[in-house]
Scaffold this motif. Sequence first.
Motif, PDB file in Angstrom:
ATOM      1  N   PHE A  47      -0.781   0.161   2.490  1.00 16.58           N
ATOM      2  CA  PHE A  47       0.323   1.011   1.787  1.00 16.58           C
ATOM      3  C   PHE A  47       0.257   0.160   0.073  1.00 16.58           C
ATOM      4  CE2 PHE A  47       4.652   2.150   0.813  1.00 16.58           C
ATOM      5  CZ  PHE A  47       5.082   1.084  -0.398  1.00 16.58           C
ATOM      6  N   VAL A  48      -0.011   1.270  -0.509  1.00 18.21           N
ATOM      7  CA  VAL A  48       0.293   0.785  -2.225  1.00 18.21           C
ATOM      8  C   VAL A  48       1.542   1.115  -2.649  1.00 18.21           C
ATOM      9  CG1 VAL A  48      -1.321   1.684  -4.216  1.00 18.21           C
ATOM     10  CG2 VAL A  48      -2.351   1.218  -2.308  1.00 18.21           C
ATOM     11  N   ALA A  49       1.835   2.013  -3.119  1.00 18.84           N
ATOM     12  CA  ALA A  49       2.656   2.243  -3.767  1.00 18.84           C
ATOM     13  C   ALA A  49       3.779   2.981  -3.040  1.00 18.84           C
ATOM     14  CB  ALA A  49       2.855   2.750  -4.997  1.00 18.84           C
ATOM     15  N   GLY A  50       5.490   3.333  -3.115  1.00 12.75           N
ATOM     16  CA  GLY A  50       6.270   4.526  -2.672  1.00 12.75           C
ATOM     17  C   GLY A  50       6.663   4.692  -3.578  1.00 12.75           C
ATOM     18  N   ILE A  51       7.727   5.652  -3.847  1.00  7.53           N
ATOM     19  CA  ILE A  51       8.821   5.830  -4.866  1.00  7.53           C
ATOM     20  C   ILE A  51      10.268   6.610  -3.312  1.00  7.53           C
ATOM     21  CG2 ILE A  51       8.118   7.581  -5.963  1.00  7.53           C
ATOM     22  CD1 ILE A  51       9.237   6.808  -8.340  1.00  7.53           C
ATOM     23  N   SER A  52      11.304   6.244  -3.607  1.00  5.35           N
ATOM     24  CA  SER A  52      12.114   7.085  -2.931  1.00  5.35           C
ATOM     25  C   SER A  52      12.782   8.507  -3.616  1.00  5.35           C
ATOM     26  CB  SER A  52      13.396   6.142  -1.710  1.00  5.35           C
ATOM     27  OG  SER A  52      14.156   5.507  -3.800  1.00  5.35           O
TER      28      SER A  52
END
Length: 123
Positions: A47-52
């Motif tokens: 995982f690097v980055a996420g946005i909900s």
Amino acid sequence: QVQLVESGGGLVQAGGSLRLSCAASDITFSRYFMGWFRQGPGMEREFVAGISSSFQMHYADSVKGRFTISRDNAANMVTLQMNSLKPDDTAIYYCAADYNGSAWPDARTYDYWGQGTQVTVSS
């Protein structure tokens, strides 16, 4: 048929920047948690980055302060701005969509994946 198409990868020197984009189609984009993962040579996908869907952002410790994730629901697009790149950032970067979004670091929970884009950082 749902499609996620990444773009923006390439070769950059250490300290440089790249901006990755992921265009989504045939998906109710605004309802999905969107994540960026990467897989380096001989490495597991991480995982690097996420946005909900409510624009909450999450980052791996290794990229905090250097990478920024954003989304444009009107354009069905998620982007990853990568600054101060290091050779260790070299990997194939994947965009992914997860309808649930509660277990966002876990690649197994994502419903859809792009084909990936190569990022190479030279020292």
